[in-house]
Design a protein around this motif. Structure first.
Motif, PDB file in Angstrom:
ATOM      1  N   PHE A  29      -6.374   2.216  -2.929  1.00 21.34           N
ATOM      2  CA  PHE A  29      -6.281   1.706  -1.563  1.00 21.34           C
ATOM      3  C   PHE A  29      -7.327   2.425  -0.739  1.00 21.34           C
ATOM      4  O   PHE A  29      -7.416   3.651  -0.757  1.00 21.34           O
ATOM      5  CB  PHE A  29      -4.889   1.972  -0.973  1.00 21.34           C
ATOM      6  CG  PHE A  29      -4.764   1.481   0.449  1.00 21.34           C
ATOM      7  CD1 PHE A  29      -4.356   0.194   0.717  1.00 21.34           C
ATOM      8  CD2 PHE A  29      -5.065   2.326   1.509  1.00 21.34           C
ATOM      9  CE1 PHE A  29      -4.251  -0.262   2.014  1.00 21.34           C
ATOM     10  CE2 PHE A  29      -4.959   1.878   2.815  1.00 21.34           C
ATOM     11  CZ  PHE A  29      -4.547   0.585   3.069  1.00 21.34           C
ATOM     12  N   SER A  30      -8.121   1.640  -0.008  1.00 24.58           N
ATOM     13  CA  SER A  30      -9.167   2.239   0.815  1.00 24.58           C
ATOM     14  C   SER A  30      -9.402   1.367   2.042  1.00 24.58           C
ATOM     15  O   SER A  30      -9.609   0.159   1.928  1.00 24.58           O
ATOM     16  CB  SER A  30     -10.456   2.362   0.001  1.00 24.58           C
ATOM     17  OG  SER A  30     -11.516   2.814   0.798  1.00 24.58           O
TER      18      SER A  30
ATOM     19  N   HIS B 163       3.887  -6.056  -0.061  1.00 25.10           N
ATOM     20  CA  HIS B 163       4.375  -5.030   0.861  1.00 25.10           C
ATOM     21  C   HIS B 163       3.212  -4.298   1.536  1.00 25.10           C
ATOM     22  O   HIS B 163       3.243  -4.039   2.741  1.00 25.10           O
ATOM     23  CB  HIS B 163       5.275  -4.028   0.135  1.00 25.10           C
ATOM     24  CG  HIS B 163       5.807  -2.967   1.048  1.00 25.10           C
ATOM     25  ND1 HIS B 163       5.232  -1.725   1.157  1.00 25.10           N
ATOM     26  CD2 HIS B 163       6.835  -2.994   1.929  1.00 25.10           C
ATOM     27  CE1 HIS B 163       5.893  -1.019   2.057  1.00 25.10           C
ATOM     28  NE2 HIS B 163       6.871  -1.762   2.532  1.00 25.10           N
ATOM     29  N   THR B 164       2.178  -3.996   0.770  1.00 26.89           N
ATOM     30  CA  THR B 164       1.014  -3.293   1.331  1.00 26.89           C
ATOM     31  C   THR B 164       0.360  -4.134   2.417  1.00 26.89           C
ATOM     32  O   THR B 164       0.059  -3.637   3.512  1.00 26.89           O
ATOM     33  CB  THR B 164      -0.001  -2.956   0.221  1.00 26.89           C
ATOM     34  OG1 THR B 164       0.639  -2.082  -0.727  1.00 26.89           O
ATOM     35  CG2 THR B 164      -1.237  -2.277   0.778  1.00 26.89           C
TER      36      THR B 164
ATOM     37  N   PRO C 185      -0.554  -3.411   8.467  1.00 24.96           N
ATOM     38  CA  PRO C 185      -0.288  -3.561   9.898  1.00 24.96           C
ATOM     39  C   PRO C 185       0.109  -2.244  10.575  1.00 24.96           C
ATOM     40  O   PRO C 185      -0.227  -2.011  11.735  1.00 24.96           O
ATOM     41  CB  PRO C 185       0.862  -4.568   9.951  1.00 24.96           C
ATOM     42  CG  PRO C 185       0.685  -5.382   8.712  1.00 24.96           C
ATOM     43  CD  PRO C 185       0.202  -4.395   7.681  1.00 24.96           C
ATOM     44  N   ASN C 186       0.793  -1.384   9.840  1.00 31.09           N
ATOM     45  CA  ASN C 186       1.171  -0.076  10.373  1.00 31.09           C
ATOM     46  C   ASN C 186      -0.073   0.762  10.690  1.00 31.09           C
ATOM     47  O   ASN C 186      -0.105   1.498  11.679  1.00 31.09           O
ATOM     48  CB  ASN C 186       2.076   0.649   9.376  1.00 31.09           C
ATOM     49  CG  ASN C 186       2.862   1.748  10.027  1.00 31.09           C
ATOM     50  OD1 ASN C 186       3.370   1.591  11.127  1.00 31.09           O
ATOM     51  ND2 ASN C 186       2.966   2.867   9.347  1.00 31.09           N
TER      52      ASN C 186
ATOM     53  N   TYR D  58       9.017  -6.485   7.717  1.00 30.25           N
ATOM     54  CA  TYR D  58       8.661  -7.069   6.426  1.00 30.25           C
ATOM     55  C   TYR D  58       9.936  -7.411   5.631  1.00 30.25           C
ATOM     56  O   TYR D  58      10.042  -8.490   5.042  1.00 30.25           O
ATOM     57  CB  TYR D  58       7.765  -6.105   5.639  1.00 30.25           C
ATOM     58  CG  TYR D  58       7.419  -6.604   4.271  1.00 30.25           C
ATOM     59  CD1 TYR D  58       6.465  -7.603   4.091  1.00 30.25           C
ATOM     60  CD2 TYR D  58       8.050  -6.092   3.140  1.00 30.25           C
ATOM     61  CE1 TYR D  58       6.152  -8.080   2.830  1.00 30.25           C
ATOM     62  CE2 TYR D  58       7.739  -6.557   1.877  1.00 30.25           C
ATOM     63  CZ  TYR D  58       6.794  -7.548   1.723  1.00 30.25           C
ATOM     64  OH  TYR D  58       6.500  -8.015   0.478  1.00 30.25           O
ATOM     65  N   ALA D  59      10.906  -6.495   5.638  1.00 26.04           N
ATOM     66  CA  ALA D  59      12.164  -6.736   4.922  1.00 26.04           C
ATOM     67  C   ALA D  59      12.898  -7.943   5.509  1.00 26.04           C
ATOM     68  O   ALA D  59      13.445  -8.766   4.762  1.00 26.04           O
ATOM     69  CB  ALA D  59      13.049  -5.491   4.982  1.00 26.04           C
TER      70      ALA D  59
END
Length: 161
Positions: free
Chosen positions: A18-19, A103-104, A110-111, A144-145
């Motif tokens: 992840f980058s 989820h990512t 977004p976080n 998301y959940a």
């Protein structure tokens, strides 16, 4: 190379990656339809916030995530201002299973974007000569959940575009 070096190289190639590549403002708007009269009234605002995310796959393992914050502030029954920012990011994401990728893109990215969007929106509003918004943090994992539950109830499956 030895077998141990080959194994280490193969694990590195298949390890999740992840980058963050870039964060940018994709779109920005501000409207104060009742100015200058709104500045001469008693200030008793009510704030409405609409939040949305979307993502799309770019070339290879690159993904664009766009977080949209739309704020409508009313003073009594009159709209004082409407402000919107689309804060976007380009992320390199490799070697994740479908659930982790969803989820990512739907919560983790977004976080990362939210503090930038909040600051951009706050700056925009103060430049319009209104008090700062000071938006509270958002729990993107919970949102998301909730979206997953809604999709499951509707018989839909999350997809990465």
């Amino acid at each position: 190379m030895t077998d141990q070096q080959n194994t280490a190289a193969n694990e590195e190639e298949t390890a999740p990656q992840f980058s963050l590549q870039r964060i940018y403002v994709r779109d920005l708007s501000f409207e104060a339809p009742k100015s200058p009269a709104i500045f001469r009234q008693q200030w008793e605002p009510s704030v409405g916030l609409d939040l949305n995310t979307r993502q799309k796959s770019l070339e290879s393992d690159f993904h664009e995530v766009v977080l949209t914050l739309s704020v409508t502030v009313k003073n009594g029954d009159e709209v004082a201002f409407i402000a919107e920012v689309q804060q976007a990011g380009i992320f390199l994401i490799k070697n994740l299973d479908d659930a982790s990728m969803s989820h990512t893109l739907g919560a983790f990215c977004p976080n990362i974007l939210f503090p930038y969007a909040r600051e951009t929106l706050d700056s925009l509003v103060t430049r319009g000569s209104f008090p700062a918004l000071m938006l509270a943090p958002v729990n993107f994992d919970a949102l998301y959940a909730q979206e997953l539950q809604r999709m499951q109830a509707a018989g839909e499956t999350p997809t990465v575009q």
